[in-house]
Design a protein around this motif. Structure first.
Motif, PDB file in Angstrom:
ATOM      1  N   GLY A 163       2.791  -7.127   0.379  1.00  0.00           N
ATOM      2  CA  GLY A 163       3.741  -6.144  -0.108  1.00  0.00           C
ATOM      3  C   GLY A 163       4.802  -5.878   0.938  1.00  0.00           C
ATOM      4  N   PRO A 164       5.613  -4.852   0.749  1.00  0.00           N
ATOM      5  CA  PRO A 164       6.714  -4.583   1.677  1.00  0.00           C
ATOM      6  C   PRO A 164       6.216  -4.216   3.071  1.00  0.00           C
ATOM      7  CG  PRO A 164       6.425  -2.741   0.172  1.00  0.00           C
ATOM      8  CD  PRO A 164       5.553  -3.845  -0.328  1.00  0.00           C
ATOM      9  N   SER A 165       6.879  -4.747   4.081  1.00  0.00           N
ATOM     10  CA  SER A 165       6.539  -4.449   5.465  1.00  0.00           C
ATOM     11  C   SER A 165       6.529  -2.947   5.710  1.00  0.00           C
ATOM     12  CB  SER A 165       7.562  -5.129   6.388  1.00  0.00           C
ATOM     13  OG  SER A 165       7.314  -4.809   7.727  1.00  0.00           O
ATOM     14  N   ARG A 166       5.546  -2.477   6.429  1.00  0.00           N
ATOM     15  CA  ARG A 166       5.324  -1.079   6.795  1.00  0.00           C
ATOM     16  C   ARG A 166       4.885  -0.228   5.610  1.00  0.00           C
ATOM     17  NH1 ARG A 166       8.987   1.645  11.309  1.00  0.00           N
ATOM     18  NH2 ARG A 166       6.956   2.695  11.457  1.00  0.00           N
ATOM     19  N   LEU A 167       5.573  -0.375   4.475  1.00  0.00           N
ATOM     20  CA  LEU A 167       5.275   0.509   3.350  1.00  0.00           C
ATOM     21  C   LEU A 167       3.879   0.273   2.780  1.00  0.00           C
ATOM     22  CD1 LEU A 167       8.648   0.620   1.374  1.00  0.00           C
ATOM     23  CD2 LEU A 167       7.880   1.994   3.315  1.00  0.00           C
ATOM     24  N   ALA A 168       3.462  -1.008   2.681  1.00  0.00           N
ATOM     25  CA  ALA A 168       2.141  -1.299   2.114  1.00  0.00           C
ATOM     26  C   ALA A 168       1.038  -0.674   2.954  1.00  0.00           C
ATOM     27  CB  ALA A 168       1.941  -2.806   2.007  1.00  0.00           C
ATOM     28  N   THR A 169       1.177  -0.763   4.279  1.00  0.00           N
ATOM     29  CA  THR A 169       0.173  -0.168   5.176  1.00  0.00           C
ATOM     30  C   THR A 169       0.212   1.346   5.103  1.00  0.00           C
ATOM     31  OG1 THR A 169       0.269  -2.055   6.695  1.00  0.00           O
ATOM     32  CG2 THR A 169      -0.586   0.021   7.581  1.00  0.00           C
ATOM     33  N   ASN A 170       1.404   1.936   5.189  1.00  0.00           N
ATOM     34  CA  ASN A 170       1.539   3.394   5.153  1.00  0.00           C
ATOM     35  C   ASN A 170       0.981   3.955   3.853  1.00  0.00           C
ATOM     36  OD1 ASN A 170       3.005   6.074   4.626  1.00  0.00           O
ATOM     37  ND2 ASN A 170       3.639   5.633   6.734  1.00  0.00           N
ATOM     38  N   SER A 171       1.285   3.295   2.746  1.00  0.00           N
ATOM     39  CA  SER A 171       0.832   3.785   1.451  1.00  0.00           C
ATOM     40  C   SER A 171      -0.687   3.697   1.322  1.00  0.00           C
ATOM     41  CB  SER A 171       1.499   2.982   0.327  1.00  0.00           C
ATOM     42  OG  SER A 171       1.037   3.416  -0.932  1.00  0.00           O
ATOM     43  N   GLU A 172      -1.269   2.580   1.772  1.00  0.00           N
ATOM     44  CA  GLU A 172      -2.722   2.447   1.656  1.00  0.00           C
ATOM     45  C   GLU A 172      -3.438   3.518   2.467  1.00  0.00           C
ATOM     46  OE1 GLU A 172      -6.341  -0.792   2.264  1.00  0.00           O
ATOM     47  OE2 GLU A 172      -4.259  -1.420   2.539  1.00  0.00           O
ATOM     48  N   VAL A 173      -2.972   3.741   3.695  1.00  0.00           N
ATOM     49  CA  VAL A 173      -3.621   4.757   4.537  1.00  0.00           C
ATOM     50  C   VAL A 173      -3.407   6.151   3.959  1.00  0.00           C
ATOM     51  CG1 VAL A 173      -3.685   5.801   6.836  1.00  0.00           C
ATOM     52  CG2 VAL A 173      -3.406   3.329   6.608  1.00  0.00           C
ATOM     53  N   ALA A 174      -2.195   6.432   3.470  1.00  0.00           N
ATOM     54  CA  ALA A 174      -1.919   7.745   2.875  1.00  0.00           C
ATOM     55  C   ALA A 174      -2.786   7.971   1.641  1.00  0.00           C
ATOM     56  CB  ALA A 174      -0.439   7.850   2.513  1.00  0.00           C
ATOM     57  N   THR A 175      -2.929   6.937   0.817  1.00  0.00           N
ATOM     58  CA  THR A 175      -3.731   7.053  -0.405  1.00  0.00           C
ATOM     59  C   THR A 175      -5.188   7.351  -0.064  1.00  0.00           C
ATOM     60  OG1 THR A 175      -2.271   5.541  -1.596  1.00  0.00           O
ATOM     61  CG2 THR A 175      -4.489   5.851  -2.479  1.00  0.00           C
ATOM     62  N   ILE A 176      -5.746   6.592   0.884  1.00  0.00           N
ATOM     63  CA  ILE A 176      -7.142   6.814   1.279  1.00  0.00           C
ATOM     64  C   ILE A 176      -7.322   8.195   1.877  1.00  0.00           C
ATOM     65  CG2 ILE A 176      -8.907   6.086   2.948  1.00  0.00           C
ATOM     66  CD1 ILE A 176      -7.976   3.196   2.466  1.00  0.00           C
ATOM     67  N   ILE A 207     -15.293   6.100   0.306  1.00  0.00           N
ATOM     68  CA  ILE A 207     -14.253   5.247   0.872  1.00  0.00           C
ATOM     69  C   ILE A 207     -14.454   5.213   2.384  1.00  0.00           C
ATOM     70  CG2 ILE A 207     -11.785   4.837   1.075  1.00  0.00           C
ATOM     71  CD1 ILE A 207     -11.345   6.651  -1.311  1.00  0.00           C
ATOM     72  N   PRO A 208     -14.500   4.030   3.008  1.00  0.00           N
ATOM     73  CA  PRO A 208     -14.698   3.972   4.458  1.00  0.00           C
ATOM     74  C   PRO A 208     -13.591   4.719   5.207  1.00  0.00           C
ATOM     75  CG  PRO A 208     -14.044   1.825   3.577  1.00  0.00           C
ATOM     76  CD  PRO A 208     -14.366   2.689   2.407  1.00  0.00           C
ATOM     77  N   LYS A 209     -13.997   5.467   6.205  1.00  0.00           N
ATOM     78  CA  LYS A 209     -13.066   6.276   6.996  1.00  0.00           C
ATOM     79  C   LYS A 209     -12.143   5.382   7.818  1.00  0.00           C
ATOM     80  CE  LYS A 209     -13.074   9.915  10.530  1.00  0.00           C
ATOM     81  NZ  LYS A 209     -13.955  10.717  11.418  1.00  0.00           N
ATOM     82  N   ILE A 210     -10.875   5.773   7.900  1.00  0.00           N
ATOM     83  CA  ILE A 210      -9.909   5.044   8.733  1.00  0.00           C
ATOM     84  C   ILE A 210      -9.995   5.587  10.156  1.00  0.00           C
ATOM     85  CG2 ILE A 210      -7.459   4.633   9.138  1.00  0.00           C
ATOM     86  CD1 ILE A 210      -7.089   4.606   6.108  1.00  0.00           C
TER      87      ILE A 210
END
Length: 453
Positions: A17-30, A41-44
């Motif tokens: 997915g889009p650079s930076r956004l895919a990671t930020n969104s996944e972490v924010a969602t979790i 859900i495993p803790k980040i």
């Protein structure tokens, strides 16, 4: 780690997915889900969405999930365990669907690297931003000719009308910018011009559909796991009805509820009923028939359990599940016409046109195919259905999903089985070609769904 503990370190591939956004969104969602509802859900433990960091890449480091993949355990479980596990997972979906959102798109932290006009404020510390699925950013695997940039309309979208506009804009963005070698295309792919006409028609049809009050009622923003299947679900090795972990939240998005409503996870899906093998003797056939009957009864119990929970206990999904799915299928396919072929989208338009009044839709359908178009479509659709049947057969026989995913420990056996299946498919085509039938070896090779040969 040196002390014996385990963690999971993940880095994104370009197709994620889009650079930076895919990671930020996944972490924010979790982070948001863990703060709102009780989910395994495993803790980040640590994360970074800036590829210029000392590691040289974006990354997410998470706790290691206890237990084993449900994919590995399912065939060892008895029917009661299957049903109890399905119930537990269905109630997990109920929890996710209980959360409310102000718009469609993806969830991000409030300080995500986005322009302010692409952020819709949400609860403190979070916002709704562009949809980060690879589909909207033209990064799907196997589609290198489309890697030239994202859709001009990735969201976020405050209402159903703007969401629909995003789908159509994305469909146009996925069309090749220059002529494509026909030798690479499926027989029913359709020309670029065909797809342009279909997208223009789809825009008119979807506009009318989105004005229907029943469709509006079924379009409440909802966030569910995007790939809720056995390979992403972990269970206790001792008691497989206990869910220990849910992984792979990449590309999780907030969609109209009807997008999720009629999807059935693999743990609740009904199996295909295979044709009888003429080489089996009568005694073997009887025993196989009994085994298939037991499997079907088991799968039916899981399906009914899932269906009852989704329809009776998940208010957001209920309106869509009680309506004819024909009302919603165009929303699923209009933005991926090039990937799915012209005939796939045309079939949805033809069915909508034929059943417009029966479905209780006002006025007339903007799409009205001619007799010549219907005859040509019937020929193309025959090939399309043959490929879909082939995909289903391969999925069941190779124990994979429609994208060809195979667990690493089963790869060697699956590769051998895949090769045998391909050889059988080509041999069948050779025999058909020798009889002067429409199927040829060249056509059969094009229709094979996986890259490997």
């Amino acid at each position: 780690m040196d002390n014996g503990s385990c963690v999971v370190a993940r880095v994104p591939m370009p197709i994620a997915g889009p650079s930076r956004l895919a990671t930020n969104s996944e972490v924010a969602t979790i982070t948001y889900l863990r703060s709102k509802i009780s989910l395994p859900i495993p803790k980040i433990l640590d994360w970074n969405d800036d590829p210029s960091n000392p590691a040289g890449t974006e990354y997410i480091i998470q706790e290691h999930v206890a237990g084993v993949q449900l994919h590995q355990e399912w065939h060892k479980m008895n029917p009661e365990q299957h049903m109890l596990c399905t119930k537990a997972l269905s109630l997990t979906i109920k929890k996710m669907a209980s959360l409310d959102f102000p718009a469609y798109g993806s969830l991000y932290f409030a300080d995500a690297p986005l322009d302010s006009d692409l952020k819709i404020p949400f609860e403190q510390g979070f916002c709704v931003g562009p949809h980060c699925s690879p589909v909207f950013w033209n990064r799907n695997p196997g589609e290198h000719e489309l890697y030239r940039g994202p859709s001009p309309n990735c969201g976020p979208w405050r209402d159903l009308t703007s969401y629909c506009r995003g789908l159509i804009d994305t469909g146009f963005s996925r069309l090749p910018k220059e002529a494509v070698n026909n030798r690479k295309l499926l027989p029913y792919q359709g020309s670029i011009q065909d797809h342009v006409r279909l997208l223009k028609t789809s825009r008119e049809v979807i506009q009318k559909l989105s004005e229907d009050e029943r469709v509006k009622d079924a379009a409440t923003p909802a966030l569910l796991h995007p790939d809720f299947h056995k390979r992403n679900i972990y269970v206790s090795a001792e008691e497989p009805t206990v869910i220990t972990g849910l992984i792979d939240w990449q590309s999780t998005s907030i969609e109209p509820a009807f997008i999720y409503a009629n999807e059935t996870p693999d743990f609740a899906a009904l199996p295909m009923v295979p044709e009888a093998d003429p080489l089996e003797d009568e005694q073997d056939e009887t025993e196989i028939s009994r085994q298939k009957e037991r499997e079907l009864k088991d799968a039916s119990a899981c399906y009914q359990t899932y269906d009852v929970v989704m329809t009776a206990l998940v208010p957001k999904l209920r309106p869509a599940r009680l309506l004819d799915p024909t009302l919603f299928r165009l929303f699923h396919y209009c933005h991926t016409t090039w990937r799915d072929s012209a005939v796939a989208v045309r079939q949805e338009l033809i069915e909508l046109s034929a059943r417009w009044a029966e479905l209780g839709l006002e006025g007339s359908c903007p799409y009205s195919p001619t007799e010549a178009e219907l005859k040509q479509h019937a020929r193309d659709y025959e090939d399309f259905e043959a490929v879909q049947a082939l995909k289903s057969w391969l999925r069941d026989n190779l124990d994979t999903n429609s994208d060809g995913w195979i667990s690493s420990d089963a790869w060697d056996a699956a590769r051998v089985a895949h090769r045998a299946a391909y050889d059988e498919w080509i041999q069948t085509a050779k025999e058909a070609e020798s009889r002067g039938e429409d199927m040829t070896v060249a056509k059969a090779d094009k229709m094979w769904p996986f890259d490997a040969r």
